[in-house]
Design an enzyme around this catalytic site. Structure first.
Site, PDB file in Angstrom:
ATOM      1  N   TYR A  32       1.220  -1.311  -0.123  1.00 14.27           N
ATOM      2  CA  TYR A  32       0.279   0.014   0.249  1.00 14.27           C
ATOM      3  C   TYR A  32       0.938   1.130  -0.010  1.00 14.27           C
ATOM      4  CZ  TYR A  32      -3.324  -3.295   2.100  1.00 14.27           C
ATOM      5  OH  TYR A  32      -4.000  -4.642   1.621  1.00 14.27           O
ATOM      6  N   TRP A  36      -4.369   6.170   2.597  1.00 13.13           N
ATOM      7  CA  TRP A  36      -5.609   5.650   2.973  1.00 13.13           C
ATOM      8  C   TRP A  36      -5.991   6.281   4.329  1.00 13.13           C
ATOM      9  CZ3 TRP A  36      -2.906   2.799  -0.047  1.00 13.13           C
ATOM     10  CH2 TRP A  36      -3.451   1.660  -1.362  1.00 13.13           C
ATOM     11  N   TYR A  86      -0.035   0.023  -7.616  1.00 11.19           N
ATOM     12  CA  TYR A  86      -1.250   0.140  -6.959  1.00 11.19           C
ATOM     13  C   TYR A  86      -1.675  -0.024  -8.042  1.00 11.19           C
ATOM     14  CZ  TYR A  86      -4.897  -0.293  -3.871  1.00 11.19           C
ATOM     15  OH  TYR A  86      -5.994  -0.872  -2.954  1.00 11.19           O
ATOM     16  N   GLN A 111     -13.631   5.563   3.032  1.00 12.02           N
ATOM     17  CA  GLN A 111     -13.838   4.508   4.052  1.00 12.02           C
ATOM     18  C   GLN A 111     -14.180   5.045   5.702  1.00 12.02           C
ATOM     19  OE1 GLN A 111      -9.490   3.915   4.117  1.00 12.02           O
ATOM     20  NE2 GLN A 111      -9.381   1.469   3.610  1.00 12.02           N
ATOM     21  N   GLY A 173     -13.578  -1.247   4.444  1.00  8.33           N
ATOM     22  CA  GLY A 173     -12.655  -1.863   4.795  1.00  8.33           C
ATOM     23  C   GLY A 173     -12.675  -2.909   5.131  1.00  8.33           C
ATOM     24  N   ASP A 175     -13.302  -5.668   2.954  1.00  7.42           N
ATOM     25  CA  ASP A 175     -13.296  -6.000   1.263  1.00  7.42           C
ATOM     26  C   ASP A 175     -13.534  -7.097   0.572  1.00  7.42           C
ATOM     27  OD1 ASP A 175     -11.557  -3.972   1.703  1.00  7.42           O
ATOM     28  OD2 ASP A 175      -9.576  -3.981   0.023  1.00  7.42           O
ATOM     29  N   TYR A 369      -7.470 -13.198   3.953  1.00 10.75           N
ATOM     30  CA  TYR A 369      -8.506 -11.561   4.232  1.00 10.75           C
ATOM     31  C   TYR A 369      -9.222 -11.913   5.356  1.00 10.75           C
ATOM     32  CZ  TYR A 369      -7.390  -6.884   1.714  1.00 10.75           C
ATOM     33  OH  TYR A 369      -7.846  -5.586   1.010  1.00 10.75           O
ATOM     34  N   TRP A 370      -9.923 -10.995   4.699  1.00 14.84           N
ATOM     35  CA  TRP A 370     -11.268  -9.994   5.686  1.00 14.84           C
ATOM     36  C   TRP A 370     -12.106 -11.554   6.071  1.00 14.84           C
ATOM     37  CZ3 TRP A 370     -11.131  -6.408   8.952  1.00 14.84           C
ATOM     38  CH2 TRP A 370     -10.280  -5.713   8.518  1.00 14.84           C
ATOM     39  N   GLU A 413      -0.019  -7.636   8.703  1.00 16.95           N
ATOM     40  CA  GLU A 413      -1.444  -7.470   8.939  1.00 16.95           C
ATOM     41  C   GLU A 413      -2.796  -8.117   8.676  1.00 16.95           C
ATOM     42  OE1 GLU A 413      -2.164  -7.146   4.218  1.00 16.95           O
ATOM     43  OE2 GLU A 413      -3.892  -6.022   4.191  1.00 16.95           O
ATOM     44  N   GLN A 428       2.751  -3.784   8.514  1.00 12.58           N
ATOM     45  CA  GLN A 428       1.701  -3.474   8.920  1.00 12.58           C
ATOM     46  C   GLN A 428       1.374  -1.844   9.639  1.00 12.58           C
ATOM     47  OE1 GLN A 428      -0.118  -3.461   5.995  1.00 12.58           O
ATOM     48  NE2 GLN A 428      -2.447  -2.649   7.023  1.00 12.58           N
TER      49      GLN A 428
END
Ligand code: 2M8
Length: 447
Positions: A32, A36, A86, A111, A173, A175, A369-370, A413, A428
């Site tokens: 990143y 952000w 990115y 966000q 946030g 994603d 990830y999420w 992260e 992160q």
């Protein structure tokens, strides 16, 4: 080898230093490379405890890119970043520069508004230490914060439901959370979507840790749809295919309205600001109560397009706890759910911390990830909610387990819930920032 907490604090500050670009802090060294929005708010929360002026600068840079209608873009693109590092870059968003106060290019979505929570902490730190420059920076920032909250309360809640409507999973946030699966599945991929390469896949050790191509095709199709609508809220609300009343975004907004109201009082802001902030906060609480599912013990998002609730069991369901000042009965039910086998007492967890998606969901994926991993920033929001509800013992357990996880795995992260393996980007910033905030309670005097 475990570090002493003092050394962990030093290392956390080194992560922020390493990602410091002078006027803002990158979320991570390579994955990143820009600024952000909510990352910077968490970063400012971390910095507030030992460098309130730098914390204020972080917010100043972000709000320097605020749009004239009050919205704060989720990315402020850095001219220092390597071209193509990115995706999607500014060329995908195509924002007319006159829309914002920014010199830099921005994205066109938002966000969750953690910023006022950060601003209040900076203000308090400035008062405590007599830091005039940091206090002055917050005074200058205040009208921008108010305009941001007004944008959310009006343009993003056209029917006064108290719930914030988002237009893209990136606005949540979280994603690729299963929260968005049903809606995304019904979205057709733009037939004119250009070919694209995914730089993000170069920066993680395993592609399984990131969203897949089907998700990205839809994320980018949604960006093109928003661009076609000229980022105009009314136009978007009349025809854009992804519109969700997001309970987590709403909860952060409610908590942030409370923080901004406190700041408004301290700064002697006009009475009508304080009245508006209180009203928006109350309306948000009413909105969250309307999304409360007593059977699940969670709040559920609402798909505006299909007018149906989203039943996925994720950390976002703890929105009432995060929002602050909710009824005691709901807080108790949320804590029971947090400590149930859907979350902290799920089988075989390395630490009793809430996975981003409940392991009892069929969509649970421990590394992606999420969709399962544990995120320290989500724990921080829950910790803050517990503290403000005066559930100090439970809050302290979350703090200690989160610090143990970070101490064992570094400032990753996100973390695999069963092994505790660090995943995603390492170093992160927001993980370091929340660790600093947690550690600062133990070593308040360390600069
Ligand atoms: C992740 O999101 C970005 C898109 O905004 C991405 O995957 O490229 C999310 O975790 C988001 O919440 C976070 O703000 C961002 C930067 O850390 O990364």
């Amino acid at each position: 080898m475990r570090l002493s907490l003092k050394t962990l604090l030093v290392r956390a500050k080194q992560v922020l230093e390493r990602n410091d670009m002078g006027t803002f802090t990158k979320p991570a060294p390579s994955l990143y490379p820009h600024q952000w929005s909510w990352d910077s708010a968490f970063i400012a929360i971390g910095l507030a405890s030992y460098n309130p002026l730098r914390a204020a600068k972080e917010l100043r840079h972000l709000f320097g890119a605020q749009w004239r209608d009050g919205r704060v873009p989720h990315i402020v693109f850095s001219p220092q970043a390597e071209a193509g590092s990115y995706l999607p870059g500014p060329e995908w968003w195509g924002i007319d520069r006159n829309r914002s106060f920014a010199r830099e290019a921005t994205s066109g979505i938002c966000q969750p508004p953690v910023h006022a929570l950060a601003a209040l902490r900076i203000w308090r730190a400035a008062q405590r230490t007599g830091n005039e420059a940091a206090a002055a920076a917050i005074r200058i920032l205040y009208p921008r914060l108010f305009a941001w909250h007004r944008y959310l309360a009006t343009c993003r809640d056209p029917d006064d439901t108290g719930l914030v409507t988002i237009y893209h999973p990136w606005e949540s946030g979280m994603d690729n959370s299963p929260r968005w699966d049903t809606s995304l599945a019904s979205i057709s991929v733009d037939p004119e979507l250009p070919h694209y390469d995914r730089p993000d896949l170069r920066h993680v050790s395993d592609q399984e840790e990131r969203p897949d191509k089907a998700d990205y095709d839809r994320y980018l199709s949604l960006v093109r749809s928003l661009r076609r609508a000229g980022y105009d809220d009314k136009h978007i609300q009349s025809q854009h295919p992804f519109q969700m009343q997001d309970v987590l975004f709403t909860a952060v907004t409610v908590a942030a309205n409370g923080a901004l109201a406190e700041l408004a009082r301290a700064l002697n802001a006009p009475d009508e600001h304080q009245v508006a902030l209180r009203q928006w906060g109350e309306r948000g609480r009413t909105g969250l109560l309307s999304r409360w599912d007593p059977q699940c013990g969670l709040a559920l998002d609402q798909d505006v397009m299909s007018n149906t609730p989203i039943s996925a069991r994720t950390v976002a369901g703890f929105a009432p706890l995060i929002a602050t000042n909710m009824p005691h009965g709901i807080i108790d039910a949320q804590i029971r759910r947090l400590d149930s086998d859907w979350f902290c007492a799920a089988p075989d967890l390395r630490w009793p911390l809430p996975p981003s998606t409940s392991p009892s969901e069929s969509t649970y994926s421990a590394r992606r990830y999420w969709r399962g991993p544990i995120w320290p920033v989500a724990n921080w929001l829950i910790w803050e909610g517990l503290r403000s509800a005066n559930r100090l013992q439970r809050a302290e357990q979350i703090r200690q387990h989160s610090l143990e996880q970070i101490n064992a795995g570094g400032f990753a992260e996100y973390f695999e819930p069963h092994s505790g393996q660090p995943l995603g980007s390492q170093q992160q910033s927001w993980t370091a920032a929340v660790a600093i905030d947690w550690l600062h309670a133990a070593f308040p005097q360390s600069a």
